[in-house]
Scaffold this motif. Sequence first.
Motif, short mmCIF file in Angstrom:
data_model
loop_
_atom_site.label_atom_id
_atom_site.label_comp_id
_atom_site.label_asym_id
_atom_site.label_seq_id
_atom_site.Cartn_x
_atom_site.Cartn_y
_atom_site.Cartn_z
N GLU A 1 4.73 13.23 -4.16
CA GLU A 1 4.76 14.08 -5.34
C GLU A 1 6.03 14.90 -5.33
O GLU A 1 6.13 15.92 -4.65
CB GLU A 1 3.54 14.99 -5.39
CG GLU A 1 2.23 14.24 -5.59
CD GLU A 1 1.04 15.18 -5.70
OE1 GLU A 1 1.20 16.39 -5.42
OE2 GLU A 1 -0.05 14.72 -6.06
N LEU B 1 2.59 4.98 -0.21
CA LEU B 1 2.35 6.38 0.15
C LEU B 1 2.85 7.24 -1.00
O LEU B 1 4.04 7.25 -1.30
CB LEU B 1 3.06 6.74 1.45
CG LEU B 1 2.95 8.20 1.91
CD1 LEU B 1 1.50 8.57 2.19
CD2 LEU B 1 3.81 8.45 3.14
N THR B 2 1.95 7.94 -1.64
CA THR B 2 2.31 8.73 -2.81
C THR B 2 3.18 9.91 -2.39
O THR B 2 2.86 10.62 -1.43
CB THR B 2 1.06 9.25 -3.52
OG1 THR B 2 0.20 8.15 -3.81
CG2 THR B 2 1.43 9.96 -4.82
N HIS C 1 -5.45 8.24 0.13
CA HIS C 1 -4.72 8.70 -1.08
C HIS C 1 -4.34 10.18 -0.98
O HIS C 1 -4.50 10.95 -1.93
CB HIS C 1 -5.55 8.46 -2.33
CG HIS C 1 -5.97 7.02 -2.50
ND1 HIS C 1 -5.09 6.03 -2.84
CD2 HIS C 1 -7.20 6.42 -2.35
CE1 HIS C 1 -5.74 4.87 -2.91
NE2 HIS C 1 -7.02 5.08 -2.61
N PRO D 1 -1.39 12.62 -0.83
CA PRO D 1 0.05 12.52 -1.14
C PRO D 1 0.90 13.41 -0.25
O PRO D 1 0.44 14.45 0.24
CB PRO D 1 0.12 12.98 -2.60
CG PRO D 1 -1.02 13.96 -2.71
CD PRO D 1 -2.11 13.45 -1.81
N ILE E 1 0.88 -1.18 0.00
CA ILE E 1 0.00 0.00 0.00
C ILE E 1 0.92 1.23 0.00
O ILE E 1 1.45 1.62 1.04
CB ILE E 1 -0.93 0.02 1.23
CG1 ILE E 1 -1.72 -1.29 1.33
CG2 ILE E 1 -1.88 1.20 1.16
CD1 ILE E 1 -2.58 -1.39 2.56
N LYS F 1 -2.18 6.99 3.39
CA LYS F 1 -2.18 5.95 2.37
C LYS F 1 -3.60 5.57 1.97
O LYS F 1 -3.94 5.49 0.78
CB LYS F 1 -1.45 4.71 2.89
CG LYS F 1 0.06 4.79 2.90
CD LYS F 1 0.65 3.45 3.33
CE LYS F 1 2.16 3.42 3.20
NZ LYS F 1 2.71 2.08 3.52
#
Length: 648
Positions: free
Chosen positions: A280, A277-278, A537, A539, A275, A534
């Motif tokens: 950026e 963790l975005t 969603h 980021p 899973i 997470k």
Amino acid sequence: METDQPLTSLDSTMRVFPTVTNQPTISAFDCQNLMKQVNAFRATALEGWDGGKIEVLITGRSAYVAEISLSMRHDIVVTVLSSIALVGAVFFIGFRRWLPLFGMGFSLLLCCLIGLAVGLLIFHRLNMITVGFCAILVGLGVDFAILIYGRYQQSRSEGGGHRVAIADAVHSLGRAVFFGALTTAVGFLALVLSNSSGFIQLGVLIAIGISAAGLLMTTVFFLFVPRGEVPQQSDWILNLVRNYVHGMLVRPRPILAVSLPILMGLLIVAVVPQIPLTFEANARSLEPKNSRAGTALSLIMQKMPVRWEPVLGIVRATTEQELHDFWKAISQHWSDLQRAGKIKSYSTPNALALSAREMQRNRQQLASINFPATRDSLQNALTQNRFNADAFASAFELLNQLQAASAAEFKVPSWRTQLPPTSAWWFLVERYFAQDSLTTTGFVTTNAPVATQEQKNVLARELPVAGIPITLSGWSYTLTDLVPWSHRQLLLISALMAVFDASLLAVLYRDLRLWLVQVITLALAVAAMIASMKLFHLPLNLLNVLAFRLVLAIGVDYGIYVLLVWQRSHEVARDLTGVIKPVALAGLTAIAGFGSLGWAHNPTLSGLGIACAIGLFWSLAATIFFTLPAAVAVRPKLPQEHFELEHA
């Protein structure tokens, strides 16, 4: 420019018009005034056009600065007002008193003014990022008022007088307020290590403001608490807390049986890589929401994929001769790099950086010419070939000028004075020269957009010439530093904050069991924060990684408030009941203060506020439903009435 960076898209549906503005500075107000004129032009530019749909899009530094400054003005109003409204609502729901609410607001106003005044004395000018200062301070500073006033109200409801209740509140929670202010102030002061001027200012101002809040909420705040205040006859929040405390003191394990699996499950979600963790890393994540300048830039990059920002090489010399020598060597070096395929192209002000040495050599060469004989030879040639001498007047004038230039006392005029103010050549010249003609810029078009730290390192190694001071810059080139910077913030400085918290708790509690409970709580709260981001969603971006250390700095306070009372109290049930209600309300106000930043247009403040609000929610929940039951489980203390029943 047209060769390396085309001004027309491949499908001929977009054309770029570079424009040099005449605004006096790049300040926010000058950029806003310029964009008012630009927008007026956009409104009238298409009048009478009947050739189909057409749009006029504007981007560039002035457009971005104007948008960001206006969004910041919006953010100041929205975040501060929403923070005040949310915090005030929580306070009133918890205590149902207007005058203390006004006193709390007055004290917070003083804290803000003190922070701003001292900040201006230190920094002289404040960065735009500091607009979040007041909203955050309102959410944090109110904690102390709620804690103190909650204990004051409890003492009054038990029959204590006004003075006695104040003394009881300050005596019981003064130590906790001091350490709470200390940990929060240190947490924000750690922003000094960020090397970002905006976050440095934000950290220092909040540290000053929160320190002032700890003092004012235990002194000035009580000026707004009337002596004849009638205690609340019924307090459903306090009754709920009292029932929870009594049940938890007798049977803490059932509460742990519910809270611990939840926190452990979130810990597993936080650590499992399946899973993700975005993160950026793109600097575009920092653009204002609904940015028209950003939309225009994206469309340009989409329609013209060969267009990207060049790397700037800035050279500052002390003399014109030195400037000429610098650029001559740099131009030769960059030419070699171009032939080797390491860069796509380059342009420098080499042709306009004149050499005093070369001019002197040319003057000596001119002095060796016999201009009268040259003039006679020209005249004789014209006569022999029957040309009209008047048609060659410019040639004779050139000979006169060359002869004059050969004189030692002749001073060559600056080429800047030879161009009329309306000349189109200024567009080119001003790309290379600053107002100080000895400060110049060259441009290197790379083979691909600069997007990674590795690319930057290669350019930083290849482009400079030994012995020539050159500063490499450019928006994309500089932003590559944000990725390692954010990783450093996330790992190194958050780790330092955790070490500080752990050390402070060890000195404060001097009890290994309570210390372990608090440290485990912090770890679980941060893990729950990561897991929530997470699952929803949300980021991480280049700047909201700072939320982790702020959560460590603020979240630890809740544990300090309850564990200090638990450790030192002789009337456990009463004292815990008196502190948990204000802690819960204080946590909600802090969450509201940070959460209000979510309405900000600036994604830096918005992302930071949302991440901190999530982290503080889990810190508060873990403190009430894990820290306290765990402390009771590892070091039991029966409530006084239970002890009396057993003794009887």
